[in-house]
Design an enzyme around this catalytic site. Structure first.
Site, PDB file in Angstrom:
ATOM      1  N   ASP A 105       0.788  -1.242   0.000  1.00 30.00           N
ATOM      2  CA  ASP A 105       0.000   0.000   0.000  1.00 30.00           C
ATOM      3  C   ASP A 105       0.820   1.293   0.000  1.00 30.00           C
ATOM      4  O   ASP A 105       0.281   2.374  -0.242  1.00 30.00           O
ATOM      5  CB  ASP A 105      -0.989   0.008   1.177  1.00 30.00           C
ATOM      6  CG  ASP A 105      -0.320  -0.188   2.548  1.00 30.00           C
ATOM      7  OD1 ASP A 105       0.837   0.232   2.719  1.00 30.00           O
ATOM      8  OD2 ASP A 105      -0.978  -0.751   3.443  1.00 30.00           O
ATOM      9  N   HIS A 120       6.438  -7.989  -1.267  1.00 31.59           N
ATOM     10  CA  HIS A 120       5.341  -8.398  -2.152  1.00 31.59           C
ATOM     11  C   HIS A 120       4.990  -7.336  -3.196  1.00 31.59           C
ATOM     12  O   HIS A 120       3.892  -7.350  -3.739  1.00 31.59           O
ATOM     13  CB  HIS A 120       4.107  -8.784  -1.317  1.00 31.59           C
ATOM     14  CG  HIS A 120       4.326  -9.995  -0.466  1.00 31.59           C
ATOM     15  ND1 HIS A 120       3.530 -10.327   0.601  1.00 31.59           N
ATOM     16  CD2 HIS A 120       5.269 -10.982  -0.549  1.00 31.59           C
ATOM     17  CE1 HIS A 120       3.979 -11.454   1.161  1.00 31.59           C
ATOM     18  NE2 HIS A 120       5.030 -11.861   0.485  1.00 31.59           N
ATOM     19  N   GLU A 214      -4.203 -10.630  17.937  1.00 34.85           N
ATOM     20  CA  GLU A 214      -4.477 -12.077  17.954  1.00 34.85           C
ATOM     21  C   GLU A 214      -3.162 -12.840  18.038  1.00 34.85           C
ATOM     22  O   GLU A 214      -2.130 -12.352  17.604  1.00 34.85           O
ATOM     23  CB  GLU A 214      -5.162 -12.501  16.640  1.00 34.85           C
ATOM     24  CG  GLU A 214      -6.344 -11.678  16.222  1.00 34.85           C
ATOM     25  CD  GLU A 214      -7.611 -12.034  16.988  1.00 34.85           C
ATOM     26  OE1 GLU A 214      -7.647 -13.153  17.554  1.00 34.85           O
ATOM     27  OE2 GLU A 214      -8.530 -11.202  17.037  1.00 34.85           O
TER      28      GLU A 214
HETATM   29  C1  BJW Z   1      -3.516  -6.264  13.491  1.00 34.44           C
HETATM   30  C2  BJW Z   1      -4.401  -5.197  13.596  1.00 34.44           C
HETATM   31  C3  BJW Z   1      -3.922  -4.032  14.226  1.00 34.44           C
HETATM   32  C4  BJW Z   1      -5.406  -6.811  12.564  1.00 34.44           C
HETATM   33  N1  BJW Z   1      -2.674  -3.990  14.688  1.00 34.44           N
HETATM   34  N2  BJW Z   1      -2.295  -6.206  13.969  1.00 34.44           N
HETATM   35  C5  BJW Z   1       6.707 -22.706   2.711  1.00 34.44           C
HETATM   36  C6  BJW Z   1       5.700 -23.439   3.327  1.00 34.44           C
HETATM   37  C7  BJW Z   1       4.417 -23.450   2.811  1.00 34.44           C
HETATM   38  C8  BJW Z   1       4.094 -22.721   1.660  1.00 34.44           C
HETATM   39  C9  BJW Z   1       5.072 -21.993   1.056  1.00 34.44           C
HETATM   40  C10 BJW Z   1       6.357 -21.991   1.584  1.00 34.44           C
HETATM   41  N3  BJW Z   1       7.126 -21.178   0.796  1.00 34.44           N
HETATM   42  C11 BJW Z   1       6.340 -20.660  -0.165  1.00 34.44           C
HETATM   43  C12 BJW Z   1       5.091 -21.156  -0.053  1.00 34.44           C
HETATM   44  C13 BJW Z   1       3.920 -20.837  -0.947  1.00 34.44           C
HETATM   45  C14 BJW Z   1       3.269 -19.531  -0.618  1.00 34.44           C
HETATM   46  C15 BJW Z   1       2.786 -19.565   0.831  1.00 34.44           C
HETATM   47  O1  BJW Z   1       3.372 -19.018   1.725  1.00 34.44           O
HETATM   48  N4  BJW Z   1       1.632 -20.160   1.067  1.00 34.44           N
HETATM   49  C16 BJW Z   1       1.064 -20.238   2.424  1.00 34.44           C
HETATM   50  C17 BJW Z   1      -0.261 -19.506   2.464  1.00 34.44           C
HETATM   51  C18 BJW Z   1       0.956 -21.678   2.829  1.00 34.44           C
HETATM   52  N5  BJW Z   1       4.187 -18.423  -0.842  1.00 34.44           N
HETATM   53  C19 BJW Z   1       4.345 -17.892  -2.032  1.00 34.44           C
HETATM   54  O2  BJW Z   1       3.769 -18.332  -3.003  1.00 34.44           O
HETATM   55  C20 BJW Z   1       5.338 -16.746  -2.165  1.00 34.44           C
HETATM   56  N6  BJW Z   1       6.239 -17.000  -3.228  1.00 34.44           N
HETATM   57  C21 BJW Z   1       7.252 -17.862  -3.112  1.00 34.44           C
HETATM   58  O3  BJW Z   1       7.486 -18.440  -2.076  1.00 34.44           O
HETATM   59  O4  BJW Z   1       8.014 -17.992  -4.266  1.00 34.44           O
HETATM   60  C22 BJW Z   1       8.874 -19.114  -4.365  1.00 34.44           C
HETATM   61  C23 BJW Z   1       8.012 -20.236  -4.883  1.00 34.44           C
HETATM   62  C24 BJW Z   1       7.619 -20.226  -6.185  1.00 34.44           C
HETATM   63  C25 BJW Z   1       6.827 -21.265  -6.669  1.00 34.44           C
HETATM   64  C26 BJW Z   1       6.430 -22.282  -5.806  1.00 34.44           C
HETATM   65  C27 BJW Z   1       6.829 -22.262  -4.483  1.00 34.44           C
HETATM   66  C28 BJW Z   1       7.634 -21.234  -4.012  1.00 34.44           C
HETATM   67  C29 BJW Z   1       4.613 -15.465  -2.580  1.00 34.44           C
HETATM   68  C30 BJW Z   1       3.672 -14.971  -1.565  1.00 34.44           C
HETATM   69  C31 BJW Z   1       2.892 -13.774  -2.139  1.00 34.44           C
HETATM   70  C32 BJW Z   1       1.813 -13.293  -1.212  1.00 34.44           C
HETATM   71  N7  BJW Z   1       0.931 -12.392  -1.912  1.00 34.44           N
HETATM   72  C33 BJW Z   1      -0.159 -11.749  -1.193  1.00 34.44           C
HETATM   73  C34 BJW Z   1      -1.091 -11.030  -2.207  1.00 34.44           C
HETATM   74  C35 BJW Z   1      -0.501  -9.738  -2.768  1.00 34.44           C
HETATM   75  C36 BJW Z   1      -1.364  -9.148  -3.821  1.00 34.44           C
HETATM   76  C37 BJW Z   1      -2.659  -8.551  -3.306  1.00 34.44           C
HETATM   77  O5  BJW Z   1      -2.622  -7.739  -2.383  1.00 34.44           O
HETATM   78  O6  BJW Z   1      -3.706  -8.866  -3.865  1.00 34.44           O
HETATM   79  O7  BJW Z   1       0.370 -10.872  -0.216  1.00 34.44           O
HETATM   80  S1  BJW Z   1      -1.114 -12.896  -0.238  1.00 34.44           S
HETATM   81  C38 BJW Z   1      -1.440 -11.796   1.069  1.00 34.44           C
HETATM   82  O8  BJW Z   1      -0.896 -12.405   2.280  1.00 34.44           O
HETATM   83  C39 BJW Z   1      -0.608 -10.540   0.797  1.00 34.44           C
HETATM   84  C40 BJW Z   1       0.050 -10.316   2.135  1.00 34.44           C
HETATM   85  O9  BJW Z   1       1.233  -9.567   2.001  1.00 34.44           O
HETATM   86  C41 BJW Z   1       0.278 -11.704   2.664  1.00 34.44           C
HETATM   87  C42 BJW Z   1       0.459 -11.775   4.144  1.00 34.44           C
HETATM   88  O10 BJW Z   1      -0.702 -11.389   4.833  1.00 34.44           O
HETATM   89  P1  BJW Z   1      -0.578 -10.554   6.166  1.00 34.44           P
HETATM   90  O11 BJW Z   1       0.092  -9.280   5.905  1.00 34.44           O
HETATM   91  O12 BJW Z   1      -0.021 -11.404   7.228  1.00 34.44           O
HETATM   92  O13 BJW Z   1      -2.128 -10.196   6.463  1.00 34.44           O
HETATM   93  P2  BJW Z   1      -3.283 -11.085   7.111  1.00 34.44           P
HETATM   94  O14 BJW Z   1      -4.575 -10.497   6.696  1.00 34.44           O
HETATM   95  O15 BJW Z   1      -3.078 -12.511   6.860  1.00 34.44           O
HETATM   96  O16 BJW Z   1      -3.103 -10.881   8.683  1.00 34.44           O
HETATM   97  C43 BJW Z   1      -3.360  -9.625   9.311  1.00 34.44           C
HETATM   98  C44 BJW Z   1      -2.889  -9.706  10.736  1.00 34.44           C
HETATM   99  O17 BJW Z   1      -3.014  -8.421  11.332  1.00 34.44           O
HETATM  100  C45 BJW Z   1      -3.723 -10.669  11.609  1.00 34.44           C
HETATM  101  O18 BJW Z   1      -2.843 -11.479  12.363  1.00 34.44           O
HETATM  102  C46 BJW Z   1      -4.520  -9.735  12.537  1.00 34.44           C
HETATM  103  O19 BJW Z   1      -4.750 -10.285  13.815  1.00 34.44           O
HETATM  104  C47 BJW Z   1      -3.594  -8.560  12.613  1.00 34.44           C
HETATM  105  N8  BJW Z   1      -4.221  -7.260  12.919  1.00 34.44           N
HETATM  106  N9  BJW Z   1      -5.618  -5.548  13.076  1.00 34.44           N
HETATM  107  C48 BJW Z   1      -1.904  -5.094  14.605  1.00 34.44           C
HETATM  108  N10 BJW Z   1      -4.748  -2.923  14.391  1.00 34.44           N
END
Ligand code: BJW
Ligand code: ZN
Length: 237
Positions: A105, A120, A214
């Protein structure tokens, strides 16, 4: 919520600090998080991991653009919150502050953070699907096609299964392995490799602190869990 004397002392003395942020750091600015609560990350009936996917870029790029155009339009009105500002202040406070964000963002930069490692990508940039030329959409309107080669553009963000920007994670991992203190703020810690950074910091001996209302899969690894909203907890430092 209580900040321990140990953490206060470390915060006063630390030189190398890493901060990893996720969607939660922007929640108090009005940015919807991806997971947990409501239907905020759904677009026209599609969950975000369907619409924000490499498959959808291949299959229906205009639909992907519609979703990202909508989000940029929405984000344009939003401003940083006290958490972003506090982290920006930490640049002067520590000899070496490394800010690593999963957010696209641009709110850390808006708050004054100068060096932000964006794992990302950034929603304010488009990228050519063929030659990878990037285009800023901060002031400018989104171009219809690449000026260099004429091919189509896509958002310059990292979708599931896609590679992170070259070198970004590797740089962050080196900094994590050298840090004394590591804050993990507002991330569900489910998405890798980003969620691996605090593990790297911990393994290298850093004191790891989570700020989140959380618990997450990382909570048990952390030396201290500060339960609360980022915009309320971080200004207490
Ligand atoms: C507050 C609050 C307040 C609320 N104060 N807190 C190893 C193991 C398993 C899987 C994999 C692995 N390595 C790679 C993978 C695959 C995959 C992955 O991780 N999958 C898992 C889901 C299992 N990873 C990938 O694919 C990554 N690429 C990669 O590894 O490349 C190498 C590769 C290639 C080919 C095959 C395999 C590997 C890329 C990841 C890209 C993530 N993209 C997104 C979307 C972006 C575009 C869009 O915006 O549309 O990025 S997904 C989405 O999740 C976004 C975020 O950056 C990301 C993380 O989310 P985040 O920031 O944690 O948000 P939330 O909503 O989940 O959580 C919010 C938190 O805030 C909560 O905890 C609340 O409690 C808290 N909160 N209010 C403080 N006021
Ligand atoms: Zn091109």
């Amino acid at each position: 919520m209580h900040i321990s004397a140990e953490l206060r002392q470390l915060f006063a003395r630390a030189k190398r600090v890493v901060v990893l942020t996720g969607a939660g750091v922007s929640a108090e600015s009005g940015v919807p998080t991806f997971r947990g609560g409501g239907n905020t990350a759904v677009w026209k009936g599609m969950p975000f991991d369907v619409i924000s996917s490499a498959e959808m870029v291949e299959r229906d790029l205009p639909a992907v653009w519609e979703w990202f155009d909508y989000r940029r339009n929405f984000l344009q009105e939003l401003t940083p919150n006290p958490a972003h500002y506090e982290i920006a202040r930490w640049q002067e406070r520590f000899a070496e502050l490394t800010l690593v964000t999963q957010n696209i963002d641009g709110l850390h930069q808006k708050a004054g953070s100068l060096e932000v490692i964006e794992l990302h990508g950034n929603i304010w940039r488009a990228r050519c699907t063929a030659c990878r030329t990037t285009y800023s959409m901060v002031q400018e309107k989104r171009p219809d096609a690449c000026f260099e080669c004429g091919d189509s553009l896509r958002p310059d963000v990292v979708l599931f299964g896609e590679m992170l920007p070259p070198g970004a994670f590797e740089f962050a991992a080196v900094r994590a392995s050298q840090s004394e203190l590591c804050f993990v703020v507002g991330t569900s810690a489910l998405v890798y490799p980003a969620a691996g950074l605090p593990e790297i910091a911990k393994a290298a001996g850093a004191y790891v602190v989570e700020v989140n209302p959380e618990r997450t899969p990382l909570s048990s690894l952390c030396d201290e869990v500060l339960t609360g909203k980022a915009g309320e907890v971080l200004p207490l430092f």
